[in-house]
Design an enzyme around this catalytic site. Structure first.
Site, PDB file in Angstrom:
ATOM      1  N   CYS A 115      -0.373   6.240  13.064  1.00  0.00           N
ATOM      2  CA  CYS A 115       0.714   5.264  12.934  1.00  0.00           C
ATOM      3  C   CYS A 115       2.324   5.385  13.944  1.00  0.00           C
ATOM      4  O   CYS A 115       2.943   5.040  14.105  1.00  0.00           O
ATOM      5  CB  CYS A 115       1.640   4.609  11.658  1.00  0.00           C
ATOM      6  N   HIS A 250       8.664   0.957  12.713  1.00  0.00           N
ATOM      7  CA  HIS A 250       6.872   1.127  12.420  1.00  0.00           C
ATOM      8  C   HIS A 250       7.038   0.236  11.393  1.00  0.00           C
ATOM      9  O   HIS A 250       7.575  -0.122  10.903  1.00  0.00           O
ATOM     10  CB  HIS A 250       6.404   2.649  11.823  1.00  0.00           C
ATOM     11  N   ASN A 280       0.333  -4.042   9.506  1.00  0.00           N
ATOM     12  CA  ASN A 280       0.580  -2.839   9.841  1.00  0.00           C
ATOM     13  C   ASN A 280      -0.812  -2.882  11.290  1.00  0.00           C
ATOM     14  O   ASN A 280      -1.893  -2.948  10.711  1.00  0.00           O
ATOM     15  CB  ASN A 280       0.422  -1.523   9.018  1.00  0.00           C
TER      16      ASN A 280
HETATM   17  O1  UT7 Z   1       2.763   3.231   8.375  1.00  0.00           O
HETATM   18  C1  UT7 Z   1       2.047   4.323   6.777  1.00  0.00           C
HETATM   19  C2  UT7 Z   1       1.286   2.914   6.227  1.00  0.00           C
HETATM   20  N1  UT7 Z   1       0.835   3.020   5.094  1.00  0.00           N
HETATM   21  C3  UT7 Z   1       2.209   1.999   4.444  1.00  0.00           C
HETATM   22  O2  UT7 Z   1       3.218   2.563   5.016  1.00  0.00           O
HETATM   23  C4  UT7 Z   1       1.933   2.257   3.342  1.00  0.00           C
HETATM   24  C5  UT7 Z   1       2.848   2.369   1.712  1.00  0.00           C
HETATM   25  N2  UT7 Z   1       2.608   2.184   1.240  1.00  0.00           N
HETATM   26  C6  UT7 Z   1       3.307   0.668   0.709  1.00  0.00           C
HETATM   27  O3  UT7 Z   1       3.200   0.085   1.530  1.00  0.00           O
HETATM   28  C7  UT7 Z   1       3.154   0.284  -1.008  1.00  0.00           C
HETATM   29  O4  UT7 Z   1       2.788   0.942  -1.801  1.00  0.00           O
HETATM   30  C8  UT7 Z   1       2.043  -0.954  -0.898  1.00  0.00           C
HETATM   31  C9  UT7 Z   1       1.911  -2.186  -0.421  1.00  0.00           C
HETATM   32  C10 UT7 Z   1       0.292  -0.565  -0.321  1.00  0.00           C
HETATM   33  C11 UT7 Z   1       1.615  -1.176  -2.949  1.00  0.00           C
HETATM   34  O5  UT7 Z   1       2.806  -1.844  -2.970  1.00  0.00           O
HETATM   35  P1  UT7 Z   1       3.335  -1.159  -4.291  1.00  0.00           P
HETATM   36  O6  UT7 Z   1       4.923  -1.992  -4.915  1.00  0.00           O
HETATM   37  O7  UT7 Z   1       3.392   0.260  -4.419  1.00  0.00           O
HETATM   38  O8  UT7 Z   1       2.345  -1.500  -5.091  1.00  0.00           O
HETATM   39  P2  UT7 Z   1       1.028  -1.063  -6.459  1.00  0.00           P
HETATM   40  O9  UT7 Z   1       0.786   0.274  -5.469  1.00  0.00           O
HETATM   41  O10 UT7 Z   1       2.208   0.401  -7.038  1.00  0.00           O
HETATM   42  O11 UT7 Z   1       0.814  -1.492  -7.312  1.00  0.00           O
HETATM   43  C12 UT7 Z   1       1.275  -2.250  -8.313  1.00  0.00           C
HETATM   44  C13 UT7 Z   1       0.164  -2.954  -8.379  1.00  0.00           C
HETATM   45  C14 UT7 Z   1      -1.148  -2.477  -9.055  1.00  0.00           C
HETATM   46  O12 UT7 Z   1      -0.868  -3.193 -10.278  1.00  0.00           O
HETATM   47  P3  UT7 Z   1      -0.596  -3.246 -11.881  1.00  0.00           P
HETATM   48  O13 UT7 Z   1      -1.415  -0.860 -11.750  1.00  0.00           O
HETATM   49  O14 UT7 Z   1      -0.037  -2.654 -11.640  1.00  0.00           O
HETATM   50  O15 UT7 Z   1      -1.527  -3.920 -12.533  1.00  0.00           O
HETATM   51  C15 UT7 Z   1      -2.209  -2.899  -8.145  1.00  0.00           C
HETATM   52  O16 UT7 Z   1      -3.046  -3.214  -8.357  1.00  0.00           O
HETATM   53  O17 UT7 Z   1      -0.241  -4.545  -7.595  1.00  0.00           O
HETATM   54  C16 UT7 Z   1      -1.301  -4.414  -7.670  1.00  0.00           C
HETATM   55  N3  UT7 Z   1      -2.264  -4.548  -6.111  1.00  0.00           N
HETATM   56  C17 UT7 Z   1      -2.320  -5.411  -5.417  1.00  0.00           C
HETATM   57  N4  UT7 Z   1      -2.077  -6.641  -6.113  1.00  0.00           N
HETATM   58  C18 UT7 Z   1      -2.106  -7.735  -5.606  1.00  0.00           C
HETATM   59  C19 UT7 Z   1      -2.508  -3.473  -5.251  1.00  0.00           C
HETATM   60  N5  UT7 Z   1      -2.865  -4.584  -4.163  1.00  0.00           N
HETATM   61  C20 UT7 Z   1      -3.033  -5.304  -4.335  1.00  0.00           C
HETATM   62  C21 UT7 Z   1      -3.310  -6.834  -3.909  1.00  0.00           C
HETATM   63  N6  UT7 Z   1      -2.916  -8.330  -4.233  1.00  0.00           N
HETATM   64  N7  UT7 Z   1      -3.313  -7.184  -2.724  1.00  0.00           N
END
Ligand code: UT7
Length: 323
Positions: A115, A250, A280
Site C-alpha cells: 500500500c 492512503h 482500498n
Molecule cells: O493498507 C493497510 C491495509 N489494511 C488496513 O488498513 C486494515 C486495517 N484494519 C482495519 O481496517 C480493521 O481492523 C478492519 C476493518 C479490518 C476490522 O475492523 P475492526 O473494528 O478491527 O473489527 P474486528 O476485526 O475486531 O471485528 C469485529 C467483529 C468480529 O466479530 P466478533 O468476534 O466481535 O463476533 C468479526 O468477526 O466483526 C466481525 N467481522 C465482520 N462482520 C461483518 C469481521 N469482518 C466482518 C465483515 N462483516 N466483513
C-alpha cells in the site's frame, strides 16, 4: 545531485467500469452494508473486467496523466509502477505498460511496497530525476487487488478494490524554485511482515496465495506509523501541520484516516477522502485521491500537499509537495 526540485506536472487515474456495492457483496458473503460503512467508510469498489490486467489499468491512468500534461510517450523516459498485483511474476508490469504505451526507449521497473508503493515510487523517481537518471517519469500506482482476495474471507474481501493512478514527474523550472517534492520519508519494519501478507508466492508455494491480515494489529500500528513519517517530513522541511493545505492519505479505512487527522490536529476539511468510492486500492489509492482533488479544483498550484501511506511489510512513508 542538483538543488533543483522535481515537480508533479500532472495527474491521471482510471477505475474499471464494474462497480461492486456493499449490498451486492452482502448477497455472497456474511456481511452487511452497515458493518462495512461503520468500520471502514467503504461503500463500493471497482472490479477489473475479465482479461483486464493491472498493466491495462496502469496504462490507462498513465495515458490520462500524459494527456493532462499535454505530453506524449516520447516525452517520458522512465516508468515506475508500484504494484502488488503484477500481470505476471515477471517481467515487471512497468515493462508491459511500456509496450502498451508504445515506448521503446528509457527504463521501466516495478516497486513492491504494497500500500505504500506509490509513496516509495515518488521517492524513487524524485531521486532518479535529481541524479540525472531520466528527464521525465511516469509514476504509477496500479492494482487488481480483487484477484488476490479470498472471496470467502469476509475479514478481507470487503476491504479492497481495483484501480490505478499516475503522475508525471519532471525537474522544476528555475523560475519556479519553490515548487516540487520538498522531502520524502520512507520506512519499513519487516518484523511485521506476517500481519499482512499473501499465503503464497513463486518461491514459497509456487502459487499466488491470497491476502491474509490481522486487521486489528494493522489498525493498532497504522496511526502511529503515519504520524511518524508526517512529522519527519515536516521537521526536515521546517514546516508545521498548520502550513498544510491538503492531506492526501492512503485510502484504506476512514477510521484510520480520521484517527491520523485527529492525532495530527488537522481540520477534516483539509483531508481528501475517496475510500468510500473505491475501497482500498493499495498502491493506487494515493494517486486516485490526488486525481480526485486536482480534478475537482481543491488542490491548486502553490498548495502544500502531504501524501502518506502505510501497508504490508510493514512499510510506511510520506512526501511533502509544493504543488
Ligand atoms: O493498507 C493497510 C491495509 N489494511 C488496513 O488498513 C486494515 C486495517 N484494519 C482495519 O481496517 C480493521 O481492523 C478492519 C476493518 C479490518 C476490522 O475492523 P475492526 O473494528 O478491527 O473489527 P474486528 O476485526 O475486531 O471485528 C469485529 C467483529 C468480529 O466479530 P466478533 O468476534 O466481535 O463476533 C468479526 O468477526 O466483526 C466481525 N467481522 C465482520 N462482520 C461483518 C469481521 N469482518 C466482518 C465483515 N462483516 N466483513
Amino acid at each position: 545531485m542538483t538543488d533543483r526540485k522535481t515537480i508533479i506536472r500532472s495527474v491521471g487515474a482510471y477505475l474499471p467500469a464494474r462497480i461492486l456495492t456493499n449490498e451486492e457483496l452482502a448477497k455472497t458473503v456474511d456481511t452487511s452494508d452497515e458493518w462495512i460503512v461503520q468500520r471502514t467508510g467503504i461503500r463500493q469498489r471497482h472490479i477489473a473486467a475479465e482479461g483486464e490486467n493491472t498493466s491495462d489499468l496502469a496504462a490507462a491512468a498513465g495515458r490520462r496523466a500524459m494527456e493532462n500534461a499535454g505530453l506524449e510517450i516520447g516525452d517520458i523516459d522512465l516508468i515506475v509502477c508500484a504494484t502488488t498485483t503484477p500481470d505476471m511474476t515477471f517481467p515487471a508490469t512497468a515493462a508491459i505498460v511500456q509496450q502498451k504505451l508504445g515506448m521503446h526507449h528509457g527504463a521501466a521497473f516495478d516497486i513492491q511496497a504494497v500500500c505504500s508503493g506509490f509513496v516509495y515510487a515518488v521517492g524513487t523517481a524524485d531521486s532518479f530525476l535529481k541524479n540525472g537518471m531520466g528527464k521525465r517519469a511516469l509514476v504509477i500506482g496500479a492494482e487488481t487487488a480483487s484477484r488476490l482476495l479470498d472471496w470467502n474471507d469476509r475479514t478481507t474481501c470487503v476491504l479492497f478494490g481495483d484501480g490505478a493512478g499516475a503522475v508525471v514527474m519532471e525537474m522544476g523550472k528555475p523560475s519556479e524554485p519553490e515548487r516540487g517534492v520538498l522531502a520524502t520519508a520512507l520506512r519499513s519494519d519487516g518484523h511485521f511482515w506476517n500481519k499482512l501478507y499473501t499465503d503464497g508466492g513463486p518461491s514459497s508455494t509456487q502459487s499466488m496465495g491470497h491476502v491474509r491480515m490481522e486487521g486489528k494489529e494493522v489498525f493498532k500500528h497504522a496511526v502511529g506509523m503515519i504520524t511518524d513519517v508526517v512529522y519527519k517530513v515536516l521537521e526536515d522541511t521546517g514546516h508545521t501541520i498548520e502550513d498544510l493545505d491538503w492531506f492526501v492519505p492512503h485510502q484504506a479505512n476512514k477510521r484510520i484516516i480520521d484517527g491520523a487527522g485527529v492525532k495530527l490536529g488537522l481540520p477534516p476539511e483539509k483531508v481528501v477522502i475517496t475510500v468510500d468510492r473505491h475501497a482500498n486500492t493499495s498502491a493506487a489509492s494515493v494517486p486516485l485521491a490526488l486525481n480526485t482533488a486536482v480534478a475537482d479544483g481543491r488542490i491548486k498550484r502553490g498548495d502544500l500537499v502531504m501524501i502518506e501511506a502505510m501497508g504490508g511489510g510493514f512499510t510506511w512513508g510520506a512526501s511533502l509537495i509544493r504543488w
